[in-house]
Scaffold this motif. Structure first.
Motif, PDB file in Angstrom:
ATOM      1  N   ARG A 122      -0.269   0.295  14.241  1.00  0.00           N
ATOM      2  CA  ARG A 122       0.520   0.064  13.034  1.00  0.00           C
ATOM      3  C   ARG A 122      -0.012  -1.152  12.266  1.00  0.00           C
ATOM      4  O   ARG A 122      -0.125  -1.131  11.035  1.00  0.00           O
ATOM      5  CB  ARG A 122       1.996  -0.157  13.404  1.00  0.00           C
ATOM      6  N   LEU A 123      -0.321  -2.217  12.981  1.00  0.00           N
ATOM      7  CA  LEU A 123      -0.811  -3.426  12.329  1.00  0.00           C
ATOM      8  C   LEU A 123      -2.197  -3.230  11.740  1.00  0.00           C
ATOM      9  O   LEU A 123      -2.522  -3.785  10.692  1.00  0.00           O
ATOM     10  CB  LEU A 123      -0.816  -4.594  13.317  1.00  0.00           C
ATOM     11  N   SER A 124      -3.013  -2.434  12.398  1.00  0.00           N
ATOM     12  CA  SER A 124      -4.348  -2.158  11.874  1.00  0.00           C
ATOM     13  C   SER A 124      -4.270  -1.465  10.520  1.00  0.00           C
ATOM     14  O   SER A 124      -5.060  -1.750   9.616  1.00  0.00           O
ATOM     15  CB  SER A 124      -5.132  -1.294  12.867  1.00  0.00           C
ATOM     16  N   ALA A 125      -3.297  -0.583  10.374  1.00  0.00           N
ATOM     17  CA  ALA A 125      -3.128   0.126   9.104  1.00  0.00           C
ATOM     18  C   ALA A 125      -2.663  -0.812   7.986  1.00  0.00           C
ATOM     19  O   ALA A 125      -2.838  -0.500   6.804  1.00  0.00           O
ATOM     20  CB  ALA A 125      -2.117   1.259   9.273  1.00  0.00           C
ATOM     21  N   LEU A 126      -2.105  -1.976   8.355  1.00  0.00           N
ATOM     22  CA  LEU A 126      -1.604  -2.936   7.372  1.00  0.00           C
ATOM     23  C   LEU A 126      -2.539  -4.119   7.177  1.00  0.00           C
ATOM     24  O   LEU A 126      -2.237  -5.026   6.396  1.00  0.00           O
ATOM     25  CB  LEU A 126      -0.236  -3.457   7.832  1.00  0.00           C
ATOM     26  N   ALA A 127      -3.653  -4.124   7.870  1.00  0.00           N
ATOM     27  CA  ALA A 127      -4.543  -5.293   7.879  1.00  0.00           C
ATOM     28  C   ALA A 127      -5.103  -5.585   6.488  1.00  0.00           C
ATOM     29  O   ALA A 127      -5.388  -4.671   5.714  1.00  0.00           O
ATOM     30  CB  ALA A 127      -5.696  -5.066   8.852  1.00  0.00           C
ATOM     31  N   PRO A 128      -5.307  -6.865   6.157  1.00  0.00           N
ATOM     32  CA  PRO A 128      -5.866  -7.223   4.855  1.00  0.00           C
ATOM     33  C   PRO A 128      -7.386  -7.157   4.795  1.00  0.00           C
ATOM     34  O   PRO A 128      -7.963  -7.495   3.765  1.00  0.00           O
ATOM     35  CB  PRO A 128      -5.381  -8.668   4.678  1.00  0.00           C
ATOM     36  N   MET A 129      -8.023  -6.738   5.891  1.00  0.00           N
ATOM     37  CA  MET A 129      -9.480  -6.595   5.889  1.00  0.00           C
ATOM     38  C   MET A 129      -9.837  -5.239   6.487  1.00  0.00           C
ATOM     39  O   MET A 129      -9.053  -4.630   7.230  1.00  0.00           O
ATOM     40  CB  MET A 129     -10.162  -7.733   6.648  1.00  0.00           C
ATOM     41  N   ALA A 130     -11.023  -4.765   6.138  1.00  0.00           N
ATOM     42  CA  ALA A 130     -11.474  -3.465   6.603  1.00  0.00           C
ATOM     43  C   ALA A 130     -11.615  -3.455   8.123  1.00  0.00           C
ATOM     44  O   ALA A 130     -11.961  -4.457   8.744  1.00  0.00           O
ATOM     45  CB  ALA A 130     -12.810  -3.110   5.947  1.00  0.00           C
ATOM     46  N   GLY A 131     -11.316  -2.318   8.733  1.00  0.00           N
ATOM     47  CA  GLY A 131     -11.432  -2.148  10.177  1.00  0.00           C
ATOM     48  C   GLY A 131     -12.818  -1.694  10.583  1.00  0.00           C
ATOM     49  O   GLY A 131     -13.729  -1.629   9.751  1.00  0.00           O
ATOM     50  N   GLY A 289       6.150 -10.166  -0.434  1.00  0.00           N
ATOM     51  CA  GLY A 289       6.153  -8.901  -1.168  1.00  0.00           C
ATOM     52  C   GLY A 289       4.959  -8.036  -0.844  1.00  0.00           C
ATOM     53  O   GLY A 289       4.875  -6.896  -1.291  1.00  0.00           O
ATOM     54  N   LYS A 290       4.021  -8.557  -0.077  1.00  0.00           N
ATOM     55  CA  LYS A 290       2.928  -7.790   0.522  1.00  0.00           C
ATOM     56  C   LYS A 290       2.920  -8.125   2.005  1.00  0.00           C
ATOM     57  O   LYS A 290       3.477  -9.140   2.434  1.00  0.00           O
ATOM     58  CB  LYS A 290       1.582  -8.124  -0.128  1.00  0.00           C
ATOM     59  N   TRP A 291       2.265  -7.288   2.809  1.00  0.00           N
ATOM     60  CA  TRP A 291       2.317  -7.516   4.251  1.00  0.00           C
ATOM     61  C   TRP A 291       1.750  -8.880   4.615  1.00  0.00           C
ATOM     62  O   TRP A 291       2.294  -9.590   5.450  1.00  0.00           O
ATOM     63  CB  TRP A 291       1.607  -6.404   5.006  1.00  0.00           C
ATOM     64  N   THR A 292       0.648  -9.269   3.981  1.00  0.00           N
ATOM     65  CA  THR A 292       0.095 -10.605   4.159  1.00  0.00           C
ATOM     66  C   THR A 292      -0.066 -11.260   2.801  1.00  0.00           C
ATOM     67  O   THR A 292      -0.354 -10.596   1.799  1.00  0.00           O
ATOM     68  CB  THR A 292      -1.269 -10.568   4.873  1.00  0.00           C
ATOM     69  N   ALA A 293       0.076 -12.583   2.772  1.00  0.00           N
ATOM     70  CA  ALA A 293      -0.014 -13.305   1.499  1.00  0.00           C
ATOM     71  C   ALA A 293      -1.418 -13.251   0.917  1.00  0.00           C
ATOM     72  O   ALA A 293      -1.596 -13.272  -0.307  1.00  0.00           O
ATOM     73  CB  ALA A 293       0.413 -14.752   1.694  1.00  0.00           C
ATOM     74  N   ILE A 294      -2.434 -13.170   1.763  1.00  0.00           N
ATOM     75  CA  ILE A 294      -3.803 -13.188   1.259  1.00  0.00           C
ATOM     76  C   ILE A 294      -4.123 -11.928   0.454  1.00  0.00           C
ATOM     77  O   ILE A 294      -5.045 -11.925  -0.362  1.00  0.00           O
ATOM     78  CB  ILE A 294      -4.813 -13.382   2.419  1.00  0.00           C
ATOM     79  N   GLU A 295      -3.340 -10.878   0.639  1.00  0.00           N
ATOM     80  CA  GLU A 295      -3.557  -9.657  -0.140  1.00  0.00           C
ATOM     81  C   GLU A 295      -3.370  -9.887  -1.634  1.00  0.00           C
ATOM     82  O   GLU A 295      -3.942  -9.145  -2.448  1.00  0.00           O
ATOM     83  CB  GLU A 295      -2.603  -8.555   0.328  1.00  0.00           C
ATOM     84  N   HIS A 296      -2.576 -10.879  -2.016  1.00  0.00           N
ATOM     85  CA  HIS A 296      -2.384 -11.167  -3.443  1.00  0.00           C
ATOM     86  C   HIS A 296      -3.690 -11.604  -4.098  1.00  0.00           C
ATOM     87  O   HIS A 296      -3.814 -11.563  -5.319  1.00  0.00           O
ATOM     88  CB  HIS A 296      -1.337 -12.268  -3.621  1.00  0.00           C
ATOM     89  N   THR A 297      -4.644 -12.049  -3.306  1.00  0.00           N
ATOM     90  CA  THR A 297      -5.902 -12.565  -3.850  1.00  0.00           C
ATOM     91  C   THR A 297      -7.049 -11.574  -3.761  1.00  0.00           C
ATOM     92  O   THR A 297      -8.088 -11.776  -4.389  1.00  0.00           O
ATOM     93  CB  THR A 297      -6.322 -13.840  -3.096  1.00  0.00           C
ATOM     94  N   GLY A 298      -6.896 -10.530  -2.966  1.00  0.00           N
ATOM     95  CA  GLY A 298      -7.992  -9.590  -2.759  1.00  0.00           C
ATOM     96  C   GLY A 298      -9.046 -10.066  -1.779  1.00  0.00           C
ATOM     97  O   GLY A 298     -10.025  -9.366  -1.528  1.00  0.00           O
ATOM     98  N   VAL A 299      -8.862 -11.256  -1.205  1.00  0.00           N
ATOM     99  CA  VAL A 299      -9.825 -11.813  -0.255  1.00  0.00           C
ATOM    100  C   VAL A 299      -9.591 -11.194   1.121  1.00  0.00           C
ATOM    101  O   VAL A 299      -8.449 -11.050   1.562  1.00  0.00           O
ATOM    102  CB  VAL A 299      -9.688 -13.349  -0.184  1.00  0.00           C
ATOM    103  N   GLN A 300     -10.676 -10.854   1.806  1.00  0.00           N
ATOM    104  CA  GLN A 300     -10.589 -10.266   3.136  1.00  0.00           C
ATOM    105  C   GLN A 300     -11.051 -11.275   4.182  1.00  0.00           C
ATOM    106  O   GLN A 300     -12.225 -11.653   4.211  1.00  0.00           O
ATOM    107  CB  GLN A 300     -11.436  -8.998   3.226  1.00  0.00           C
ATOM    108  N   PRO A 301     -10.144 -11.737   5.056  1.00  0.00           N
ATOM    109  CA  PRO A 301     -10.526 -12.673   6.101  1.00  0.00           C
ATOM    110  C   PRO A 301     -11.207 -11.958   7.265  1.00  0.00           C
ATOM    111  O   PRO A 301     -11.279 -10.724   7.307  1.00  0.00           O
ATOM    112  CB  PRO A 301      -9.187 -13.268   6.535  1.00  0.00           C
ATOM    113  N   ASP A 302     -11.673 -12.734   8.223  1.00  0.00           N
ATOM    114  CA  ASP A 302     -12.259 -12.173   9.438  1.00  0.00           C
ATOM    115  C   ASP A 302     -11.254 -12.110  10.575  1.00  0.00           C
ATOM    116  O   ASP A 302     -11.304 -11.211  11.420  1.00  0.00           O
ATOM    117  CB  ASP A 302     -13.456 -13.019   9.883  1.00  0.00           C
TER     118      ASP A 302
END
Length: 468
Positions: A122-131, A289-302
């Motif tokens: 479930r968390l993988s489907a919500l991740a802010p970076m590509a799997g 309002g998004k699963w992770t706050a970093i999603e608001h920026t479009g940046v993908q962490p590691d």
């Protein structure tokens, strides 16, 4: 509401709304039962705990808490952003009860059970970076950060970590070494884990004046300092394992950086083979309002760390990484209780509720609240409330900065603390953050009516504090 206080007509509260959705106080605070428990607590408990006001909880439902003297409060702390689905959400309670009747513990460190991959999927489907992704379970945010710190060093073979002033990553020794929030958190505990360098975080209200362009330039400058100064003076980039950053600083004051700051951190990491760790312990699980706050920026962490609201009050944390990064071998890191089956069951129910309704509600109610709060801000001494210097946030992660005056922007921690105390006296639970800010982090299921009542109470407290 105070009978002697004049409240401007535009902010006069709706009496029926307060009757239907407001707090209900039946005794002085603390009441006799609460006072007796507090006395016992003071005799026995560690004085290191910080208690802002004498609240003794008996029960909770949704956004409401009842104390041991039957006083009912509006909770805009959510247990420090933990009770994401509110207190005792029936679906979460049912999930906990069902799992508790099966088995309570079997240590995922040494054995298998289905809940571990189910939550990870479930968390993988919500991740802010590509799997693909890999997951590690702990019990607290600090444990997730410890995992991220060790993993970054293990994967890269490097030692140094860059963190930020104002950051809070936890109180265990590794996490505390990354923290730079309050001196008392580190006083008399050194030496700390070596190899940590702290740099400036783009706290726009405290770092620059001017409009959006000035804020963007400030944010970019804070990020570029790493490459332009650190890497050219004393910190070889090839020895840096990771940069750990809160996409929105929590304890530091609910500080929202310009997007360009995180974008440039990502570019610096890419140029030098450095891992980017997003600490989403307070800002994740739908709070913005998004699963992770970093999603608001479009940046993908590691690597991403999460805890707090992820299991609605049960102890659970997650360190999630791109699969190729989590390349350590058995025995490298583990936790006896991490990924406890009851906590994982609560997490699955929490994800269901947040995805179905709570995350969208956080975005809608939070946006409306920020719009109202921003009308309170004074500029250069002129405005509705002369001690409200700044309002910032995303979703239901909202900071209100209190100042002595908006010309000098002088911090006013005593005024801030006075407002928090006044709110408690009126049945609204708030907490401070940073040097001089108030945080609003109610459960993600808060209703528009509850928010309106809470803001009415907060505004009254701001007016009283400003005139006393």
């Amino acid at each position: 509401m105070s009978a002697t206080l004049h409240i401007p007509e535009a902010t006069t509260p709706n009496a029926q709304l307060h009757e239907d959705f407001g707090p209900r106080l039946n005794t002085p605070l603390p009441g006799p039962n609460a006072a007796a428990i507090i006395a016992r607590d003071e005799a026995l408990m560690s004085p290191s705990y910080t208690r802002d006001y004498p609240l003794v909880v008996q029960s909770g439902r949704g956004c409401r808490l009842t104390d041991v003297d039957t006083n009912e409060f509006l909770d805009f702390t959510a247990g420090i952003a933990v009770n994401s689905t509110g207190h005792c959400h029936p679906e979460v309670v049912a999930a906990i009860q069902a799992q508790a009747a099966k088995f309570l513990h079997m240590s995922g460190t040494d054995f298998y059970y289905d809940l571990m991959p189910r939550v990870a999927e479930r968390l993988s489907a919500l991740a802010p970076m590509a799997g693909p992704h890999k997951f590690y379970y702990g019990n607290s945010g600090a444990e997730a950060v410890e995992c991220a710190l060790k993993l970054a060093r293990y994967h890269t073979g490097r030692q140094h970590i860059i963190s930020f002033l104002g950051s809070f990553h936890g109180r265990t020794m590794g996490a505390l070494s990354l923290t730079a929030s309050k001196p008392q958190q580190k006083r008399r505990f050194g030496p700390f884990v070596p190899g940590v360098t702290h740099v400036r975080y783009p706290y726009v209200y405290r770092g620059c004046s001017g409009g959006p362009q000035a804020a963007e330039a400030f944010g970019l400058g804070c990020a570029r300092y790493i490459e332009d100064k650190l890497f050219k003076t004393h910190l070889p980039p090839e020895e840096v394992a990771a940069i750990i950053v809160e996409p929105i600083q929590g304890e530091g004051g609910y500080v929202v950086p310009p997007n360009i700051f995180l974008e440039e951190i990502r570019r610096i990491c890419d140029r030098h083979g450095i891992l980017m760790i997003a600490d989403e312990v307070q800002s994740g699980a739908g709070r913005t309002g998004k699963w992770t706050a970093i999603e608001h920026t479009g940046v993908q962490p590691d690597i991403v760390t999460m805890a707090k609201g992820i299991a609605s009050g049960m102890p659970l944390s997650v360190c999630m990484a791109k699969a190729h990064i989590m390349d350590w071998v058995p025995g490298s890191h583990a936790s006896t209780f991490g990924g406890n089956p009851v906590a994982l069951a609560a997490c699955l129910a929490t994800i269901d509720i947040i995805e179905r309704e709570a995350m969208a509600n956080a975005a809608a109610v939070g946006t409306a609240a920020i719009e109202r709060l921003q009308t309170w801000v004074s500029e250069k001494g002129i405005g509705k409330h002369p001690i409200v210097g700044d309002v910032r946030g995303r979703g239901l992660m909202i900071g209100v900065e209190i100042v002595k005056d908006t010309i000098t922007r002088t911090p006013a921690p005593d005024l801030r603390n006075r407002i928090v105390d006044l709110a408690f006296e009126r049945g609204l639970l708030l907490l401070g953050c940073g040097e001089t800010s108030i945080r609003l982090c109610p459960p993600l299921v808060v209703t528009p009516e509850e928010m309106e009542v809470a803001l009415d109470i907060l505004e009254e407290c701001v007016i009283i504090a400003a005139h006393n």
